[in-house]
Motif scaffolding. Structure first.
Motif, PDB file in Angstrom:
ATOM      1  N   GLY A  51       0.814  -1.213   0.000  1.00  0.00           N
ATOM      2  CA  GLY A  51       0.000   0.000   0.000  1.00  0.00           C
ATOM      3  C   GLY A  51       0.842   1.255   0.000  1.00  0.00           C
ATOM      4  O   GLY A  51       0.533   2.231  -0.686  1.00  0.00           O
ATOM      5  N   VAL A  52       1.927   1.252   0.760  1.00  0.00           N
ATOM      6  CA  VAL A  52       2.845   2.399   0.768  1.00  0.00           C
ATOM      7  C   VAL A  52       3.449   2.586  -0.619  1.00  0.00           C
ATOM      8  O   VAL A  52       3.499   3.704  -1.144  1.00  0.00           O
ATOM      9  CB  VAL A  52       3.953   2.216   1.845  1.00  0.00           C
ATOM     10  CG1 VAL A  52       5.073   3.216   1.650  1.00  0.00           C
ATOM     11  CG2 VAL A  52       3.359   2.335   3.239  1.00  0.00           C
ATOM     12  N   ILE A  53       3.887   1.496  -1.235  1.00  0.00           N
ATOM     13  CA  ILE A  53       4.504   1.584  -2.564  1.00  0.00           C
ATOM     14  C   ILE A  53       3.509   2.117  -3.591  1.00  0.00           C
ATOM     15  O   ILE A  53       3.826   3.047  -4.358  1.00  0.00           O
ATOM     16  CB  ILE A  53       5.056   0.211  -2.986  1.00  0.00           C
ATOM     17  CG1 ILE A  53       6.223  -0.183  -2.093  1.00  0.00           C
ATOM     18  CG2 ILE A  53       5.477   0.221  -4.459  1.00  0.00           C
ATOM     19  CD1 ILE A  53       6.670  -1.626  -2.256  1.00  0.00           C
ATOM     20  N   VAL A  54       2.309   1.558  -3.613  1.00  0.00           N
ATOM     21  CA  VAL A  54       1.314   1.973  -4.606  1.00  0.00           C
ATOM     22  C   VAL A  54       0.847   3.407  -4.339  1.00  0.00           C
ATOM     23  O   VAL A  54       0.597   4.173  -5.274  1.00  0.00           O
ATOM     24  CB  VAL A  54       0.136   0.974  -4.643  1.00  0.00           C
ATOM     25  CG1 VAL A  54      -0.977   1.451  -5.566  1.00  0.00           C
ATOM     26  CG2 VAL A  54       0.619  -0.398  -5.082  1.00  0.00           C
ATOM     27  N   THR A  55       0.749   3.798  -3.079  1.00  0.00           N
ATOM     28  CA  THR A  55       0.368   5.180  -2.762  1.00  0.00           C
ATOM     29  C   THR A  55       1.420   6.161  -3.251  1.00  0.00           C
ATOM     30  O   THR A  55       1.094   7.215  -3.811  1.00  0.00           O
ATOM     31  CB  THR A  55       0.146   5.340  -1.244  1.00  0.00           C
ATOM     32  OG1 THR A  55      -0.877   4.430  -0.830  1.00  0.00           O
ATOM     33  CG2 THR A  55      -0.278   6.750  -0.896  1.00  0.00           C
ATOM     34  N   ILE A  56       2.691   5.826  -3.049  1.00  0.00           N
ATOM     35  CA  ILE A  56       3.767   6.704  -3.534  1.00  0.00           C
ATOM     36  C   ILE A  56       3.713   6.799  -5.059  1.00  0.00           C
ATOM     37  O   ILE A  56       3.870   7.892  -5.621  1.00  0.00           O
ATOM     38  CB  ILE A  56       5.138   6.199  -3.043  1.00  0.00           C
ATOM     39  CG1 ILE A  56       5.250   6.406  -1.532  1.00  0.00           C
ATOM     40  CG2 ILE A  56       6.280   6.901  -3.772  1.00  0.00           C
ATOM     41  CD1 ILE A  56       6.470   5.760  -0.906  1.00  0.00           C
ATOM     42  N   VAL A  57       3.470   5.686  -5.724  1.00  0.00           N
ATOM     43  CA  VAL A  57       3.335   5.718  -7.188  1.00  0.00           C
ATOM     44  C   VAL A  57       2.142   6.595  -7.580  1.00  0.00           C
ATOM     45  O   VAL A  57       2.219   7.376  -8.540  1.00  0.00           O
ATOM     46  CB  VAL A  57       3.191   4.286  -7.753  1.00  0.00           C
ATOM     47  CG1 VAL A  57       2.787   4.313  -9.214  1.00  0.00           C
ATOM     48  CG2 VAL A  57       4.477   3.511  -7.573  1.00  0.00           C
ATOM     49  N   GLY A  58       1.062   6.489  -6.839  1.00  0.00           N
ATOM     50  CA  GLY A  58      -0.119   7.303  -7.135  1.00  0.00           C
ATOM     51  C   GLY A  58       0.119   8.787  -6.934  1.00  0.00           C
ATOM     52  O   GLY A  58      -0.400   9.618  -7.670  1.00  0.00           O
ATOM     53  N   ILE A  59       0.891   9.134  -5.923  1.00  0.00           N
ATOM     54  CA  ILE A  59       1.198  10.546  -5.674  1.00  0.00           C
ATOM     55  C   ILE A  59       2.073  11.112  -6.786  1.00  0.00           C
ATOM     56  O   ILE A  59       1.928  12.268  -7.176  1.00  0.00           O
ATOM     57  CB  ILE A  59       1.875  10.705  -4.286  1.00  0.00           C
ATOM     58  CG1 ILE A  59       0.852  10.410  -3.185  1.00  0.00           C
ATOM     59  CG2 ILE A  59       2.453  12.093  -4.110  1.00  0.00           C
ATOM     60  CD1 ILE A  59       1.465  10.313  -1.801  1.00  0.00           C
ATOM     61  N   GLY A  93      -6.485   2.224  -0.183  1.00  0.00           N
ATOM     62  CA  GLY A  93      -7.308   1.066   0.196  1.00  0.00           C
ATOM     63  C   GLY A  93      -6.467  -0.073   0.755  1.00  0.00           C
ATOM     64  O   GLY A  93      -6.839  -0.712   1.747  1.00  0.00           O
ATOM     65  N   MET A  94      -5.329  -0.328   0.117  1.00  0.00           N
ATOM     66  CA  MET A  94      -4.445  -1.383   0.609  1.00  0.00           C
ATOM     67  C   MET A  94      -3.883  -1.028   1.983  1.00  0.00           C
ATOM     68  O   MET A  94      -3.773  -1.911   2.858  1.00  0.00           O
ATOM     69  CB  MET A  94      -3.310  -1.616  -0.393  1.00  0.00           C
ATOM     70  CG  MET A  94      -3.769  -2.239  -1.695  1.00  0.00           C
ATOM     71  SD  MET A  94      -2.458  -2.318  -2.907  1.00  0.00           S
ATOM     72  CE  MET A  94      -1.551  -3.720  -2.310  1.00  0.00           C
ATOM     73  N   LEU A  95      -3.519   0.229   2.185  1.00  0.00           N
ATOM     74  CA  LEU A  95      -3.038   0.660   3.497  1.00  0.00           C
ATOM     75  C   LEU A  95      -4.105   0.452   4.576  1.00  0.00           C
ATOM     76  O   LEU A  95      -3.815  -0.058   5.668  1.00  0.00           O
ATOM     77  CB  LEU A  95      -2.627   2.125   3.462  1.00  0.00           C
ATOM     78  CG  LEU A  95      -1.224   2.434   2.998  1.00  0.00           C
ATOM     79  CD1 LEU A  95      -1.061   3.933   2.789  1.00  0.00           C
ATOM     80  CD2 LEU A  95      -0.213   1.928   3.990  1.00  0.00           C
ATOM     81  N   LEU A  96      -5.318   0.852   4.269  1.00  0.00           N
ATOM     82  CA  LEU A  96      -6.398   0.695   5.245  1.00  0.00           C
ATOM     83  C   LEU A  96      -6.661  -0.774   5.563  1.00  0.00           C
ATOM     84  O   LEU A  96      -6.867  -1.136   6.730  1.00  0.00           O
ATOM     85  CB  LEU A  96      -7.669   1.370   4.730  1.00  0.00           C
ATOM     86  CG  LEU A  96      -7.630   2.898   4.665  1.00  0.00           C
ATOM     87  CD1 LEU A  96      -8.911   3.429   4.032  1.00  0.00           C
ATOM     88  CD2 LEU A  96      -7.422   3.483   6.041  1.00  0.00           C
ATOM     89  N   LEU A  97      -6.652  -1.631   4.541  1.00  0.00           N
ATOM     90  CA  LEU A  97      -6.867  -3.059   4.779  1.00  0.00           C
ATOM     91  C   LEU A  97      -5.731  -3.649   5.618  1.00  0.00           C
ATOM     92  O   LEU A  97      -5.976  -4.423   6.548  1.00  0.00           O
ATOM     93  CB  LEU A  97      -6.998  -3.808   3.451  1.00  0.00           C
ATOM     94  CG  LEU A  97      -7.288  -5.299   3.567  1.00  0.00           C
ATOM     95  CD1 LEU A  97      -8.631  -5.529   4.243  1.00  0.00           C
ATOM     96  CD2 LEU A  97      -7.266  -5.945   2.198  1.00  0.00           C
ATOM     97  N   GLY A  98      -4.489  -3.286   5.304  1.00  0.00           N
ATOM     98  CA  GLY A  98      -3.356  -3.780   6.083  1.00  0.00           C
ATOM     99  C   GLY A  98      -3.412  -3.322   7.530  1.00  0.00           C
ATOM    100  O   GLY A  98      -3.158  -4.102   8.453  1.00  0.00           O
ATOM    101  N   ILE A  99      -3.759  -2.069   7.736  1.00  0.00           N
ATOM    102  CA  ILE A  99      -3.885  -1.547   9.106  1.00  0.00           C
ATOM    103  C   ILE A  99      -5.016  -2.254   9.840  1.00  0.00           C
ATOM    104  O   ILE A  99      -4.893  -2.581  11.026  1.00  0.00           O
ATOM    105  CB  ILE A  99      -4.082  -0.013   9.079  1.00  0.00           C
ATOM    106  CG1 ILE A  99      -2.774   0.654   8.624  1.00  0.00           C
ATOM    107  CG2 ILE A  99      -4.519   0.517  10.435  1.00  0.00           C
ATOM    108  CD1 ILE A  99      -2.912   2.124   8.318  1.00  0.00           C
ATOM    109  N   PHE A 100      -6.118  -2.541   9.131  1.00  0.00           N
ATOM    110  CA  PHE A 100      -7.224  -3.285   9.736  1.00  0.00           C
ATOM    111  C   PHE A 100      -6.753  -4.640  10.253  1.00  0.00           C
ATOM    112  O   PHE A 100      -7.054  -5.032  11.385  1.00  0.00           O
ATOM    113  CB  PHE A 100      -8.362  -3.473   8.726  1.00  0.00           C
ATOM    114  CG  PHE A 100      -9.390  -4.477   9.152  1.00  0.00           C
ATOM    115  CD1 PHE A 100     -10.314  -4.161  10.127  1.00  0.00           C
ATOM    116  CD2 PHE A 100      -9.411  -5.746   8.596  1.00  0.00           C
ATOM    117  CE1 PHE A 100     -11.260  -5.098  10.538  1.00  0.00           C
ATOM    118  CE2 PHE A 100     -10.335  -6.685   8.995  1.00  0.00           C
ATOM    119  CZ  PHE A 100     -11.263  -6.361   9.967  1.00  0.00           C
ATOM    120  N   PHE A 101      -6.005  -5.382   9.430  1.00  0.00           N
ATOM    121  CA  PHE A 101      -5.517  -6.693   9.847  1.00  0.00           C
ATOM    122  C   PHE A 101      -4.588  -6.585  11.048  1.00  0.00           C
ATOM    123  O   PHE A 101      -4.661  -7.407  11.972  1.00  0.00           O
ATOM    124  CB  PHE A 101      -4.787  -7.387   8.688  1.00  0.00           C
ATOM    125  CG  PHE A 101      -5.696  -8.197   7.812  1.00  0.00           C
ATOM    126  CD1 PHE A 101      -6.036  -9.500   8.140  1.00  0.00           C
ATOM    127  CD2 PHE A 101      -6.210  -7.660   6.645  1.00  0.00           C
ATOM    128  CE1 PHE A 101      -6.869 -10.242   7.335  1.00  0.00           C
ATOM    129  CE2 PHE A 101      -7.038  -8.395   5.830  1.00  0.00           C
ATOM    130  CZ  PHE A 101      -7.374  -9.697   6.176  1.00  0.00           C
TER     131      PHE A 101
END
Length: 108
Positions: A51-59, A81-89
């Motif tokens: 999620g961090v990697i994809v968010t940085i790519v998105g930014i 979304g991936m960050l939120l799901l990972g944090i949820f787990f």
């Protein structure tokens, strides 16, 4: 199964106490391993990292990449979304840890 002469069976005569101690040690190791390798930890950690990697790519996406996705910054939204799901787990793991094993009951 054949035995090797250089490795004879070490424990031909186990006492009941030795067997009970060995079983208890193996159960303890198994419980520790199950807590370490809890799938929530693995899935949550992977989703946070990706999620961090994809968010940085998105930014850092160019306008051409955003236009290709019909004006939606899909990498940014997917990363969040991936960050939120990972944090949820990981929060789920923290709030509901794997319970320790029950002590063995003694037969009488």
């Amino acid at each position: 199964m054949t035995e090797h002469p250089e490795h004879p069976r070490r424990h031909d005569h186990w006492t009941e106490e030795e067997v009970a101690r060995e079983v208890f040690e193996l159960e303890t190791k198994s419980a520790t391993a199950s807590r370490i390798f809890d799938l929530r930890r693995i899935i949550g950690g992977l989703f946070v990292v990706y999620g961090v990697i994809v968010t940085i790519v998105g930014i850092t996406d160019s306008q051409a990449a955003i236009d290709k996705a019909q004006g939606v910054n899909i990498n940014l939204w997917t990363g969040i979304g991936m960050l939120l799901l990972g944090i949820f787990f990981l929060v789920w793991l923290k709030l509901r840890p794997t319970p320790p094993p029950l002590p063995p009951t003694e037969k009488q």
